[in-house]
Motif scaffolding. Structure first.
Motif, PDB file in Angstrom:
ATOM      1  N   MET A   1       0.854  -1.161   0.000  1.00 36.51           N
ATOM      2  CA  MET A   1       0.000   0.000   0.000  1.00 36.51           C
ATOM      3  C   MET A   1       0.905   1.231   0.000  1.00 36.51           C
ATOM      4  O   MET A   1       1.870   1.304   0.735  1.00 36.51           O
ATOM      5  N   THR A   2       0.538   2.170  -0.806  1.00 40.59           N
ATOM      6  CA  THR A   2       1.336   3.384  -0.938  1.00 40.59           C
ATOM      7  C   THR A   2       0.918   4.382   0.114  1.00 40.59           C
ATOM      8  O   THR A   2      -0.109   4.233   0.777  1.00 40.59           O
ATOM      9  N   GLY A   3       1.684   5.414   0.291  1.00 37.00           N
ATOM     10  CA  GLY A   3       1.391   6.451   1.286  1.00 37.00           C
ATOM     11  C   GLY A   3       0.054   7.116   1.047  1.00 37.00           C
ATOM     12  O   GLY A   3      -0.689   7.394   1.974  1.00 37.00           O
ATOM     13  N   THR A   4      -0.268   7.404  -0.221  1.00 42.15           N
ATOM     14  CA  THR A   4      -1.560   8.044  -0.483  1.00 42.15           C
ATOM     15  C   THR A   4      -2.699   7.060  -0.311  1.00 42.15           C
ATOM     16  O   THR A   4      -3.780   7.431   0.139  1.00 42.15           O
ATOM     17  N   GLY A   5      -2.489   5.801  -0.660  1.00 41.64           N
ATOM     18  CA  GLY A   5      -3.523   4.768  -0.469  1.00 41.64           C
ATOM     19  C   GLY A   5      -3.796   4.557   1.016  1.00 41.64           C
ATOM     20  O   GLY A   5      -4.939   4.385   1.445  1.00 41.64           O
ATOM     21  N   TYR A   6      -2.710   4.566   1.777  1.00 41.92           N
ATOM     22  CA  TYR A   6      -2.848   4.427   3.229  1.00 41.92           C
ATOM     23  C   TYR A   6      -3.596   5.618   3.802  1.00 41.92           C
ATOM     24  O   TYR A   6      -4.487   5.463   4.640  1.00 41.92           O
ATOM     25  N   GLN A   7      -3.244   6.798   3.333  1.00 41.30           N
ATOM     26  CA  GLN A   7      -3.904   8.019   3.830  1.00 41.30           C
ATOM     27  C   GLN A   7      -5.385   8.026   3.427  1.00 41.30           C
ATOM     28  O   GLN A   7      -6.241   8.428   4.218  1.00 41.30           O
ATOM     29  N   ASP A   8      -5.686   7.558   2.224  1.00 41.53           N
ATOM     30  CA  ASP A   8      -7.086   7.476   1.782  1.00 41.53           C
ATOM     31  C   ASP A   8      -7.879   6.527   2.668  1.00 41.53           C
ATOM     32  O   ASP A   8      -9.024   6.806   3.025  1.00 41.53           O
ATOM     33  N   LEU A   9      -7.248   5.389   3.023  1.00 46.83           N
ATOM     34  CA  LEU A   9      -7.908   4.422   3.908  1.00 46.83           C
ATOM     35  C   LEU A   9      -8.161   5.031   5.280  1.00 46.83           C
ATOM     36  O   LEU A   9      -9.239   4.886   5.850  1.00 46.83           O
ATOM     37  N   ILE A  10      -7.178   5.738   5.814  1.00 45.74           N
ATOM     38  CA  ILE A  10      -7.305   6.403   7.120  1.00 45.74           C
ATOM     39  C   ILE A  10      -8.437   7.430   7.063  1.00 45.74           C
ATOM     40  O   ILE A  10      -9.276   7.494   7.966  1.00 45.74           O
ATOM     41  N   ASP A  11      -8.474   8.210   6.005  1.00 39.56           N
ATOM     42  CA  ASP A  11      -9.528   9.222   5.851  1.00 39.56           C
ATOM     43  C   ASP A  11     -10.906   8.556   5.754  1.00 39.56           C
ATOM     44  O   ASP A  11     -11.872   9.005   6.376  1.00 39.56           O
ATOM     45  N   PHE A  12     -10.988   7.483   4.965  1.00 39.69           N
ATOM     46  CA  PHE A  12     -12.254   6.763   4.787  1.00 39.69           C
ATOM     47  C   PHE A  12     -12.730   6.188   6.120  1.00 39.69           C
ATOM     48  O   PHE A  12     -13.880   6.372   6.517  1.00 39.69           O
ATOM     49  N   LEU A  13     -11.813   5.491   6.790  1.00 40.91           N
ATOM     50  CA  LEU A  13     -12.185   4.892   8.077  1.00 40.91           C
ATOM     51  C   LEU A  13     -12.484   5.958   9.127  1.00 40.91           C
ATOM     52  O   LEU A  13     -13.399   5.815   9.949  1.00 40.91           O
ATOM     53  N   GLY A  14     -11.748   7.069   9.085  1.00 41.41           N
ATOM     54  CA  GLY A  14     -11.990   8.164  10.013  1.00 41.41           C
ATOM     55  C   GLY A  14     -13.388   8.734   9.837  1.00 41.41           C
ATOM     56  O   GLY A  14     -14.104   9.025  10.811  1.00 41.41           O
ATOM     57  N   GLU A  15     -13.810   8.877   8.580  1.00 45.30           N
ATOM     58  CA  GLU A  15     -15.149   9.382   8.295  1.00 45.30           C
ATOM     59  C   GLU A  15     -16.214   8.407   8.785  1.00 45.30           C
ATOM     60  O   GLU A  15     -17.203   8.801   9.419  1.00 45.30           O
ATOM     61  N   LYS A  16     -16.004   7.111   8.517  1.00 47.21           N
ATOM     62  CA  LYS A  16     -16.964   6.093   8.956  1.00 47.21           C
ATOM     63  C   LYS A  16     -17.057   6.048  10.491  1.00 47.21           C
ATOM     64  O   LYS A  16     -18.141   6.013  11.055  1.00 47.21           O
ATOM     65  N   PHE A  17     -15.904   6.032  11.142  1.00 41.91           N
ATOM     66  CA  PHE A  17     -15.894   6.001  12.611  1.00 41.91           C
ATOM     67  C   PHE A  17     -16.482   7.299  13.198  1.00 41.91           C
ATOM     68  O   PHE A  17     -17.131   7.280  14.233  1.00 41.91           O
ATOM     69  N   GLY A  18     -16.299   8.409  12.509  1.00 38.54           N
ATOM     70  CA  GLY A  18     -16.867   9.680  12.950  1.00 38.54           C
ATOM     71  C   GLY A  18     -18.385   9.637  12.927  1.00 38.54           C
ATOM     72  O   GLY A  18     -19.060  10.075  13.865  1.00 38.54           O
ATOM     73  N   ARG A  19     -18.933   9.094  11.830  1.00 40.60           N
ATOM     74  CA  ARG A  19     -20.390   8.949  11.743  1.00 40.60           C
ATOM     75  C   ARG A  19     -20.908   7.966  12.788  1.00 40.60           C
ATOM     76  O   ARG A  19     -21.938   8.199  13.413  1.00 40.60           O
TER      77      ARG A  19
END
Length: 114
Positions: A1-19
């Protein structure tokens, strides 16, 4: 996984966990309101139960008073009727004097109605 892919996953999961966290907060607020209402209802039920107990005691006292009053009335009626029967049997004599013809008239009425 690349740095941007990892960051995208973190952002996606962060949004889901936030909701998810937001929903859990709303659920917790509702549960708190339900607990407050349940406690209020419990208090109201306790007040109602105490009022019912008090009312039952008042009804019991009233029943006892009425029973005593009815017993007194029955006694007075029995005593009064016994006195009238006694006077009728004695020919309606008062202070040694016979009330002229009253006893005979009452007996005559009794025999007609029986």
């Amino acid at each position: 996984m690349t740095g941007t892919g990892y960051q995208d996953l973190i952002d996606f999961l962060g949004e889901k966990f936030g909701r998810l966290e937001s929903r859990l907060d709303r659920i917790e607020e509702r549960l708190t309101r339900v607990e407050v209402l349940a406690e209020h209802n419990r208090h109201q039920i306790q007040i109602l139960a105490e009022a019912v107990v008090s009312l039952n005691a008042k009804v019991d006292r009233l029943r006892a008073d009425m029973d005593a009053e009815f017993a007194a009335v029955r006694f007075e009626m029995d005593t009064g009727f016994a006195t009238v029967r006694s006077e009728m049997a004695g020919g309606f004599q008062t202070q040694g004097k016979l009330i002229k013809g009253l006893g005979i008239r009452v007996r005559g009425l009794e025999t007609r109605w029986t």
